[in-house]
Design an enzyme around this catalytic site. Sequence first.
Site, PDB file in Angstrom:
ATOM      1  N   GLY A 147     -30.137 -14.637  -3.666  1.00  0.00           N
ATOM      2  CA  GLY A 147     -30.678 -13.535  -4.481  1.00  0.00           C
ATOM      3  C   GLY A 147     -31.942 -13.982  -5.202  1.00  0.00           C
ATOM      4  CB  ALA A 177     -44.648 -25.267 -10.841  1.00  0.00           C
ATOM      5  NE  ARG A 226     -27.017 -12.309  -1.139  1.00  0.00           N
ATOM      6  CZ  ARG A 226     -27.203 -12.801  -2.363  1.00  0.00           C
ATOM      7  NH1 ARG A 226     -27.187 -14.095  -2.566  1.00  0.00           N
ATOM      8  NH2 ARG A 226     -27.426 -11.987  -3.388  1.00  0.00           N
ATOM      9  CG  ASP A 272     -23.129 -21.455  -5.741  1.00  0.00           C
ATOM     10  OD1 ASP A 272     -23.779 -20.447  -5.390  1.00  0.00           O
ATOM     11  OD2 ASP A 272     -21.899 -21.437  -5.957  1.00  0.00           O
ATOM     12  CB  THR A 292     -29.067 -17.908  -9.372  1.00  0.00           C
ATOM     13  OG1 THR A 292     -28.095 -16.870  -9.619  1.00  0.00           O
ATOM     14  CG2 THR A 292     -28.564 -19.194 -10.011  1.00  0.00           C
ATOM     15  CG  ASP A 305     -25.408 -14.830 -10.500  1.00  0.00           C
ATOM     16  OD1 ASP A 305     -25.776 -13.725 -10.940  1.00  0.00           O
ATOM     17  OD2 ASP A 305     -25.136 -15.042  -9.305  1.00  0.00           O
ATOM     18  CG  ASP A 335     -23.682 -19.130 -10.492  1.00  0.00           C
ATOM     19  OD1 ASP A 335     -24.811 -19.678 -10.519  1.00  0.00           O
ATOM     20  OD2 ASP A 335     -23.266 -18.502  -9.504  1.00  0.00           O
ATOM     21  NE  ARG A 395     -23.040 -14.603  -6.073  1.00  0.00           N
ATOM     22  CZ  ARG A 395     -23.370 -13.937  -4.978  1.00  0.00           C
ATOM     23  NH1 ARG A 395     -22.422 -13.536  -4.159  1.00  0.00           N
ATOM     24  NH2 ARG A 395     -24.623 -13.674  -4.685  1.00  0.00           N
TER      25      ARG A 395
HETATM   26  O1  F6P Z   1     -26.605 -13.999  -7.291  1.00  0.00           O
HETATM   27  C1  F6P Z   1     -27.405 -13.003  -7.841  1.00  0.00           C
HETATM   28  C2  F6P Z   1     -26.746 -11.658  -7.718  1.00  0.00           C
HETATM   29  O2  F6P Z   1     -27.597 -10.698  -8.306  1.00  0.00           O
HETATM   30  C3  F6P Z   1     -25.337 -11.546  -8.306  1.00  0.00           C
HETATM   31  O3  F6P Z   1     -25.345 -11.412  -9.701  1.00  0.00           O
HETATM   32  C4  F6P Z   1     -24.798 -10.343  -7.570  1.00  0.00           C
HETATM   33  O4  F6P Z   1     -23.400 -10.391  -7.481  1.00  0.00           O
HETATM   34  C5  F6P Z   1     -25.428 -10.471  -6.216  1.00  0.00           C
HETATM   35  O5  F6P Z   1     -26.563 -11.320  -6.367  1.00  0.00           O
HETATM   36  C6  F6P Z   1     -25.867  -9.167  -5.608  1.00  0.00           C
HETATM   37  O6  F6P Z   1     -26.319  -9.432  -4.334  1.00  0.00           O
HETATM   38  P1  F6P Z   1     -27.147  -8.404  -3.461  1.00  0.00           P
HETATM   39  O7  F6P Z   1     -28.529  -8.318  -4.027  1.00  0.00           O
HETATM   40  O8  F6P Z   1     -27.142  -9.015  -2.105  1.00  0.00           O
HETATM   41  O9  F6P Z   1     -26.453  -7.094  -3.555  1.00  0.00           O
END
Ligand code: F6P
Length: 320
Positions: free
Chosen positions: A11, A22, A72, A103, A126, A128, A130, A172
Site C-alpha cells: 500500500g 532522498a 502487491r 512487512d 506504511t 499502519d 505495525d 489492517r
Molecule cells: O497497509 C495499508 C492499508 O491501507 C491498510 O491499512 C488497509 O487494510 C489496506 O492497506 C487496504 O489495502 P487496499 O488499498 O489494497 O484496499
Amino acid sequence: MKRIGLLTSGGDAPGMNAAIRAVVRTAIYFGMEVFGIERGYAGLIDGKMTQMEMRSVSDIVQRGGTMLRTARCSEMQTLEGQKKAADVLAAQGIEGLVVIGGDGSFRGAKDLTENFGIPTVGIPGTIDNDLQYTDYTLGFDTAVNTCLEAINKLRDTMNSHERISVVEVMGRHCGDIALYAGITSGAEIIVVPEIKYDMDDIVKRIDRSRASGKHSNIIVVAEGVMSADDFAKELQAVTTHSVRSTNIGHIQRGGSPSMADRMLAAQFGNKAVRLLKDGKGNRVVGIRKNSIIDMDIFEAVSMKKQFNYELYETLQMISM
Ligand code: F6P
C-alpha cells in the site's frame, strides 16, 4: 557498490516520494547509479526500470502517493518469482536494492537476501505503524492528521445534532491509527483489535458523558475489529442516541506528507543508501527514541508488534 535499485511496494503511504528523492539524491552524491523500478516487485520481475537522475525527483517531496507506483505481488512469495527478480537484477548489474514498504515488502527483500544473496535495505513505508522495530513508519503521521481533519468536521455536525459518530480508520490488524487519532481528536472511545470491546461499558461511558453535559460522542473503530457500519448498527440497537457511521477509507492514504513524514523520509532514504554504500545489506532502517537506527531484516520481520496500553489508558482517563 556502484549501481542500486529502488522500489515501492504494498500500500502506498504519504512520504514515499520524499524517500525516493532522498535515496536518489544520496546515491548520486556518492557517485552511485540508481534504477527506479516501477510497480514494486511485479515491475522488478518484468524488468520495468529506468535510471533516475537528480532532476527525476524534482517537485515530488510534497506529493502523496509514489511516482514509481506500487503493487502487491503474490509471485514474489514463490521461489520462481524471487529467482526471476534476482535474474533481472543480475542482468542489469544492480548490486543492491532499497525497498520502501511494509512487512510484506520486507519479506520479499529478506527472501532476495536469503535465497539469492542480494543485499537489500528496507525503509518502513506504511500508514499502519505495525512494525515493532521502529517507533514510527513513514506515512503514519500524515494519515493520522488526515483522520483528525475528518473527525474535527464530524464533531461539528455531531454536536449540532447531538449524535454519536462511529468513524472507521485503517491499520489492517493494528490499532495504532485508531489509538493516535482517538487521543489527539478527543474521541471518547476507541475500538482496536488488540483489546476486546464491551458494548455495555461503551454505552455507560456515553451516558456518563451526556449526563455531564456533553452533546456528542466520537467512537474511532479500527478496521481490524469491524466496519463502522456494523459497529454503528450494534450500538444503535442498545442506545437511544442517534448514531451515524463514516469510513474515512483511502482518503487517509493520500495527501501531501506532513513535516514529520518528510523528515523521516529524508533520514530513512539517506541512511539506506549509506548502508549499501558501506557494503551493508540485509538491513532495515527505522527510528527509535528519536534516533535513526538500522537492524537486521530477519530480526525486524520476526518481531511482534506490541500495543501501547499506557496510551490507551491515557485516553480512557482524559476523554470523557
Ligand atoms: O497497509 C495499508 C492499508 O491501507 C491498510 O491499512 C488497509 O487494510 C489496506 O492497506 C487496504 O489495502 P487496499 O488499498 O489494497 O484496499
